[in-house]
Design a protein around this motif. Structure first.
Motif, PDB file in Angstrom:
ATOM      1  N   ILE A 203      -2.952  -3.682  -9.724  1.00  0.00           N
ATOM      2  CA  ILE A 203      -1.899  -3.486  -8.725  1.00  0.00           C
ATOM      3  C   ILE A 203      -2.538  -3.494  -7.341  1.00  0.00           C
ATOM      4  O   ILE A 203      -3.481  -2.743  -7.071  1.00  0.00           O
ATOM      5  N   ALA A 204      -2.021  -4.337  -6.447  1.00  0.00           N
ATOM      6  CA  ALA A 204      -2.441  -4.348  -5.053  1.00  0.00           C
ATOM      7  C   ALA A 204      -1.451  -3.535  -4.248  1.00  0.00           C
ATOM      8  O   ALA A 204      -0.242  -3.768  -4.315  1.00  0.00           O
ATOM      9  N   VAL A 205      -1.962  -2.564  -3.488  1.00  0.00           N
ATOM     10  CA  VAL A 205      -1.125  -1.699  -2.662  1.00  0.00           C
ATOM     11  C   VAL A 205      -1.253  -2.157  -1.213  1.00  0.00           C
ATOM     12  O   VAL A 205      -2.320  -2.041  -0.606  1.00  0.00           O
ATOM     13  N   LEU A 206      -0.176  -2.694  -0.658  1.00  0.00           N
ATOM     14  CA  LEU A 206      -0.164  -3.149   0.728  1.00  0.00           C
ATOM     15  C   LEU A 206       0.455  -2.056   1.584  1.00  0.00           C
ATOM     16  O   LEU A 206       1.615  -1.674   1.397  1.00  0.00           O
ATOM     17  N   GLY A 226     -11.367  -1.963  -5.139  1.00  0.00           N
ATOM     18  CA  GLY A 226     -11.735  -2.571  -3.878  1.00  0.00           C
ATOM     19  C   GLY A 226     -10.766  -2.232  -2.771  1.00  0.00           C
ATOM     20  O   GLY A 226      -9.639  -1.792  -3.007  1.00  0.00           O
ATOM     21  N   THR A 227     -11.220  -2.426  -1.536  1.00  0.00           N
ATOM     22  CA  THR A 227     -10.398  -2.231  -0.345  1.00  0.00           C
ATOM     23  C   THR A 227     -10.623  -3.396   0.607  1.00  0.00           C
ATOM     24  O   THR A 227     -11.674  -4.040   0.575  1.00  0.00           O
ATOM     25  N   LYS A 228      -9.636  -3.654   1.453  1.00  0.00           N
ATOM     26  CA  LYS A 228      -9.803  -4.690   2.478  1.00  0.00           C
ATOM     27  C   LYS A 228      -8.811  -4.435   3.603  1.00  0.00           C
ATOM     28  O   LYS A 228      -7.664  -4.043   3.352  1.00  0.00           O
ATOM     29  N   ASP A 229      -9.260  -4.660   4.818  1.00  0.00           N
ATOM     30  CA  ASP A 229      -8.448  -4.436   6.019  1.00  0.00           C
ATOM     31  C   ASP A 229      -8.108  -5.785   6.649  1.00  0.00           C
ATOM     32  O   ASP A 229      -9.007  -6.575   6.950  1.00  0.00           O
ATOM     33  N   TRP A 270      -6.215  -2.295  -5.932  1.00  0.00           N
ATOM     34  CA  TRP A 270      -6.761  -2.797  -4.674  1.00  0.00           C
ATOM     35  C   TRP A 270      -5.981  -2.132  -3.544  1.00  0.00           C
ATOM     36  O   TRP A 270      -4.738  -2.143  -3.562  1.00  0.00           O
ATOM     37  N   LEU A 271      -6.679  -1.575  -2.562  1.00  0.00           N
ATOM     38  CA  LEU A 271      -6.035  -0.953  -1.409  1.00  0.00           C
ATOM     39  C   LEU A 271      -6.190  -1.889  -0.217  1.00  0.00           C
ATOM     40  O   LEU A 271      -7.302  -2.112   0.287  1.00  0.00           O
ATOM     41  N   LEU A 272      -5.074  -2.450   0.236  1.00  0.00           N
ATOM     42  CA  LEU A 272      -5.089  -3.479   1.275  1.00  0.00           C
ATOM     43  C   LEU A 272      -4.303  -2.986   2.490  1.00  0.00           C
ATOM     44  O   LEU A 272      -3.097  -2.747   2.412  1.00  0.00           O
ATOM     45  N   ARG A 273      -4.990  -2.852   3.613  1.00  0.00           N
ATOM     46  CA  ARG A 273      -4.346  -2.375   4.843  1.00  0.00           C
ATOM     47  C   ARG A 273      -3.844  -3.570   5.653  1.00  0.00           C
ATOM     48  O   ARG A 273      -4.622  -4.431   6.050  1.00  0.00           O
TER      49      ARG A 273
END
Length: 484
Positions: A203-206, A226-229, A270-273
């Motif tokens: 699950i990708a969290v936007l 993973g994380t990405k900004d 995945w934590l996506l900002r």
């Protein structure tokens, strides 16, 4: 725009109308660093000159992403190809050129990113003449200014966290603790009892921020891969932004017996900002699109997004006639996800009591699950955005508890917060559990199962949608279909 903390928003508005803002509040602001800058979105006319081939998608897509498509019999197509490297070189060359009037003018520019699916390029510069010149290049189909730097921004404030839950956060003898009602309302506990807790699903969290997720003990066992900004400039302190995403994540990933159990505690995250807290401008649609494409490329199965837009700082805003799933860039992107084998679960928005009233963008997208909020009596929360879309589709799709939902805040304690932001991840997590139980189903088939098993399915409307989903019923229908 984040869709949460709705009760606090109402309280703040009431206070603001009766109290003067103290002079010391200005100290919370600081001048925007670096002077005036602009970001433009350039739409390229085609993808000629790309160095990639549809025959070798693993050059830019992960094996998980390619396998997800194969499993659902989805072919990689031209929209998946990265933007043309030839055109990117032309853009860089034009940005490096000096003006033709003999005067040398230094400019500071950056290519922030690209969107494969929209065939766009984002460029940031302090020189508007330079940005206008780019629009005249032969490779350009369209150019639009999507961000202007503000005069000031908020100062970063570091927030502390609790190393242990408060004694009153625990409900002794109740396995689900504070989340019992919100999970049982969707019959999610019955999937959990079979061992379906999201294992094997990604699950990708936007969202706009995941405050203290890296240190709050309740998240130490969450499978965050993973994380990405995607916001420019990237945050220097990824885990010190807003706690909106912390609360969203807790609704799915928490695994604290007698305190809070999420709807998909065994899933990968995945934590996506992609939400800029400092301004509200169209570029956030581009950030969202880049985050969604990244989620696709790393093999995410589900995207949960408690974000939505309809009005921006300045002159640009949308009209309700634009709610067709295609007009807004963010909605066009969202409408492509199921065709890539991904399920998007997106909040309906909290505009039900305001002048807009309707769902926001990208909640109008095709082939997604738009989630509204109900209260503990299973009645529609009055703030929950309503439908239909401009082209007559039922929205929202389904409902879940969001008035209020039980969550973990950025301070590491149990809170009850209101908003479609928090009904949305409850559904997203159980979608992961359902798909784990029915792995041969496609994204569109799972979406249809969720709608079909909802309480209002036979008589859907544009306030309650298809109703409150019974995920156990969805599982039983899906299993029966498989046995035919």
């Amino acid at each position: 725009m984040r869709f949460g903390s709705f009760l606090r928003l109402i309280i703040c508005v009431l206070i603001a109308t009766t109290c003067q803002i103290p002079a010391s509040a200005s100290s919370l602001k600081k001048k925007y660093p670096g002077g005036k800058y602009y970001i433009w979105r350039y739409t390229l006319k085609d993808k000629q000159g790309t160095t990639f081939s549809l025959d070798h998608p693993v050059r830019w897509l992960s094996h998980r992403s390619v396998e997800r498509r194969k499993r659902q019999r989805i072919a990689v197509d031209s929209t998946d190809l990265p933007v043309s490297t030839r055109y990117l070189r032309q853009i860089e060359q034009a940005l490096n050129e000096q003006p033709g009037n003999g005067r040398k003018k230094s400019s500071d520019w950056t290519i922030i990113g690209t969107s494969r699916w929209n065939n766009t390029v984002l460029v940031r510069s302090n020189d508007t003449l330079q940005l206008n010149r780019l629009a005249s290049l032969g490779c350009m189909a369209k150019a639009q200014c999507v961000w202007v730097s503000p005069d000031s921004i908020d100062r970063m404030v570091k927030h502390t966290y609790h190393e242990n839950f408060n004694p009153w956060d625990s409900i002794k003898g109740v396995y689900y603790g504070n989340s019992k009602e919100q999970i049982e309302m969707l019959s999610g506990h019955r999937l959990h009892n079979l061992g379906h807790k999201g294992k094997g699903m990604t699950i990708a969290v936007l969202d706009g921020g995941f405050q203290n997720v890296d240190v709050i003990p309740a998240f130490l066992h969450a499978n965050i891969i993973g994380t990405k900004d995607f916001v420019y400039p990237k945050s220097q302190y990824f885990f010190q932004e807003t706690d909106h995403g912390t609360k969203v994540l807790s609704a799915m990933a928490s695994d604290e017996p007698e305190v809070l159990i999420g709807t998909a505690p065994d899933a990968r995250y995945w934590l996506l900002r992609c939400e800029d807290q400092q301004t509200e401008q169209p570029v956030e649609e581009d950030y969202w699109a880049m985050a969604a494409e990244f989620a696709d490329s790393v093999g995410a199965d589900i995207i949960t997004s408690s974000l939505g837009y309809n009005e921006y700082d300045g002159a640009h805003c949308y009209h309700q006639r634009d709610l067709d799933g295609q007009t807004a860039l963010i909605s066009r992107t969202a409408s492509m996800l199921a065709k890539k084998g991904i399920i998007l679960v997106n909040s309906a928005g909290n505009s039900g009591m305001g002048p807009w009233k309707k769902i926001s963008f990208p909640a109008d997208a095709h082939d997604i699950l738009t989630v509204g909020a109900v209260n503990q009596e299973k009645k529609n929360a009055p703030f929950s955005g309503v439908g239909p879309t401009q082209d007559g589709r039922v929205k929202p799709d389904v409902m879940a508890l969001g008035s209020p939902a039980s969550l973990i805040s950025g301070r590491g304690s149990i809170v009850r917060d209101m908003g479609t932001s928090f009904s949305t991840p409850l559904v997203a997590g159980l979608v992961a559990c359902l798909w784990q139980a029915l792995p041969d189903k496609t994204a569109l088939e799972i979406i249809n199962l969720v709608r079909q098993s909802s309480s209002n399915y036979k008589e859907p409307d544009n306030i309650f949608g298809y109703g409150i989903t019974n995920f156990w019923r969805a599982y039983m229908i899906g299993r029966a279909e498989n046995n035919k």
